[in-house]
Design a protein around this motif. Sequence first.
Motif, mmCIF file in Angstrom:
data_model
loop_
_atom_site.group_PDB
_atom_site.id
_atom_site.type_symbol
_atom_site.label_atom_id
_atom_site.label_comp_id
_atom_site.label_asym_id
_atom_site.label_seq_id
_atom_site.Cartn_x
_atom_site.Cartn_y
_atom_site.Cartn_z
ATOM 1 N N TYR A 10 0.834 -1.205 0.000
ATOM 2 C CA TYR A 10 0.000 0.000 0.000
ATOM 3 C C TYR A 10 0.870 1.256 0.000
ATOM 4 O O TYR A 10 0.621 2.199 -0.758
ATOM 5 C CB TYR A 10 -0.923 0.001 1.213
ATOM 6 N N GLU A 11 1.882 1.278 0.870
ATOM 7 C CA GLU A 11 2.745 2.463 0.959
ATOM 8 C C GLU A 11 3.440 2.744 -0.369
ATOM 9 O O GLU A 11 3.517 3.895 -0.812
ATOM 10 C CB GLU A 11 3.763 2.279 2.082
ATOM 11 N N SER A 12 3.940 1.692 -1.022
ATOM 12 C CA SER A 12 4.628 1.897 -2.303
ATOM 13 C C SER A 12 3.651 2.318 -3.391
ATOM 14 O O SER A 12 3.976 3.144 -4.249
ATOM 15 C CB SER A 12 5.367 0.621 -2.716
ATOM 16 N N GLN A 13 2.433 1.769 -3.360
ATOM 17 C CA GLN A 13 1.435 2.126 -4.370
ATOM 18 C C GLN A 13 0.966 3.570 -4.211
ATOM 19 O O GLN A 13 0.720 4.259 -5.195
ATOM 20 C CB GLN A 13 0.247 1.160 -4.277
ATOM 21 N N MET A 14 0.849 4.022 -2.968
ATOM 22 C CA MET A 14 0.424 5.401 -2.747
ATOM 23 C C MET A 14 1.508 6.388 -3.162
ATOM 24 O O MET A 14 1.219 7.523 -3.544
ATOM 25 C CB MET A 14 0.044 5.608 -1.276
ATOM 26 N N GLU A 15 2.765 5.960 -3.084
ATOM 27 C CA GLU A 15 3.883 6.824 -3.489
ATOM 28 C C GLU A 15 4.060 6.849 -5.006
ATOM 29 O O GLU A 15 4.732 7.726 -5.542
ATOM 30 C CB GLU A 15 5.179 6.331 -2.831
ATOM 31 N N SER A 16 3.462 5.891 -5.707
ATOM 32 C CA SER A 16 3.623 5.799 -7.155
ATOM 33 C C SER A 16 2.768 6.859 -7.859
ATOM 34 O O SER A 16 1.812 7.380 -7.288
ATOM 35 C CB SER A 16 3.199 4.400 -7.644
ATOM 36 N N PRO A 17 3.066 7.168 -9.118
ATOM 37 C CA PRO A 17 2.284 8.167 -9.868
ATOM 38 C C PRO A 17 0.958 7.621 -10.399
ATOM 39 O O PRO A 17 0.186 8.358 -11.006
ATOM 40 C CB PRO A 17 3.223 8.535 -11.020
ATOM 41 N N HIS A 18 0.672 6.343 -10.197
ATOM 42 C CA HIS A 18 -0.563 5.733 -10.685
ATOM 43 C C HIS A 18 -1.755 6.280 -9.911
ATOM 44 O O HIS A 18 -1.722 6.408 -8.691
ATOM 45 C CB HIS A 18 -0.497 4.214 -10.547
ATOM 46 N N GLU A 19 -2.836 6.584 -10.633
ATOM 47 C CA GLU A 19 -3.989 7.249 -10.011
ATOM 48 C C GLU A 19 -5.096 6.295 -9.570
ATOM 49 O O GLU A 19 -5.970 6.673 -8.797
ATOM 50 C CB GLU A 19 -4.619 8.264 -10.986
ATOM 51 N N TYR A 20 -5.058 5.025 -10.047
ATOM 52 C CA TYR A 20 -6.187 4.122 -9.800
ATOM 53 C C TYR A 20 -5.740 2.799 -9.178
ATOM 54 O O TYR A 20 -4.618 2.321 -9.408
ATOM 55 C CB TYR A 20 -6.929 3.827 -11.112
ATOM 56 N N PHE A 21 -6.673 2.218 -8.390
ATOM 57 C CA PHE A 21 -6.507 0.874 -7.847
ATOM 58 C C PHE A 21 -7.505 -0.058 -8.537
ATOM 59 O O PHE A 21 -8.676 0.304 -8.724
ATOM 60 C CB PHE A 21 -6.789 0.838 -6.345
ATOM 61 N N ARG A 22 -7.062 -1.232 -8.895
ATOM 62 C CA ARG A 22 -7.936 -2.266 -9.471
ATOM 63 C C ARG A 22 -7.937 -3.467 -8.537
ATOM 64 O O ARG A 22 -6.890 -4.007 -8.209
ATOM 65 C CB ARG A 22 -7.452 -2.674 -10.861
#
Length: 308
Positions: A10-22
């Motif tokens: 979660y922490e790495s995904q929130m830091e990424s530039p990606h705007e959406y979760f699938r």
Amino acid sequence: MRTAYAKARYESQMESPHEYFRYVAVLDQRTRPSHAKLHGTVLPKNDPFWDTNYPPNGWNCRCKVQVLTKRELERKGITPLADSSMLKNVADKDFAYNPGRVDKIEQIYEQKLSKFSTTNGSASKIFISNILAKTKDFNHQRDLYVWQRGLDSMVDNINSGNIIKDKNLQIAQIGMIKDSIFIQVKKFKPNISSKSISIYQNTILHILRDTKPNVKKPNIIELKSIVNILYFAKHCYFDRIHNNIIYYFLSSQKDEMINYVAVNLEHTVKKFKTDNFVVSVGKIPYKNYKSTLKELDKSGNSVYIKVR
């Protein structure tokens, strides 16, 4: 273990530039029907749905979240939901929280208890103080359990040849820099901001596959003891040359050696994540231990500063 991985993911995904979760479910007979129905659901990653439904959402839940950019969605022909107002919560009662945001949940919990104590007299204040004390102790025990399970699983997997390929799962938090140590370290490295300590699977891989004689490297039991070494931290020094901290602890083997854990501060792994990372675990002869700590730099100043 899945919760520990989910926190790092979660922490790495929130830091990424990606705007959406699938939402991604494993579509077999073992998956809960409610989880399977969510498979393929795409929402903005800041949607409140993820506060309570970020997987794992139950015991042995194998669901995951994939990150996607707006451009990737367009290329794949995927239309995201504008919000989660039409979705039902799927998380079991004990999993209805986001493991990556658990600290915020605990803060809200404590705030609510504090409000209760201000309106119910002195007796309730004592009761609430005891509850909060037990809550903090529970939090510590929970953290130790999660960190230890994460480290044990990573060591066992690597030792048996099961290398984790998903980079989001190659890092596990295994501890925190104690407040008293953090205050001392900040005097020498004022830009340090994080207290968490993580380990990268390749670090463990290099230690286990090191060709040094066994007497010069830690065994499996000593590797798995790192969580407790960091948590109870009895002998800790700041290395002024390498700007890292080193924890020392007695060897569990009859080898007249002393073990050390070196933690690089604000270290970046593979341009992927910045944190305080364990970068080496090793041994030095006990007879050299004190002389090593007395080492001076070219200006005659101590290289190692005791911070614990």
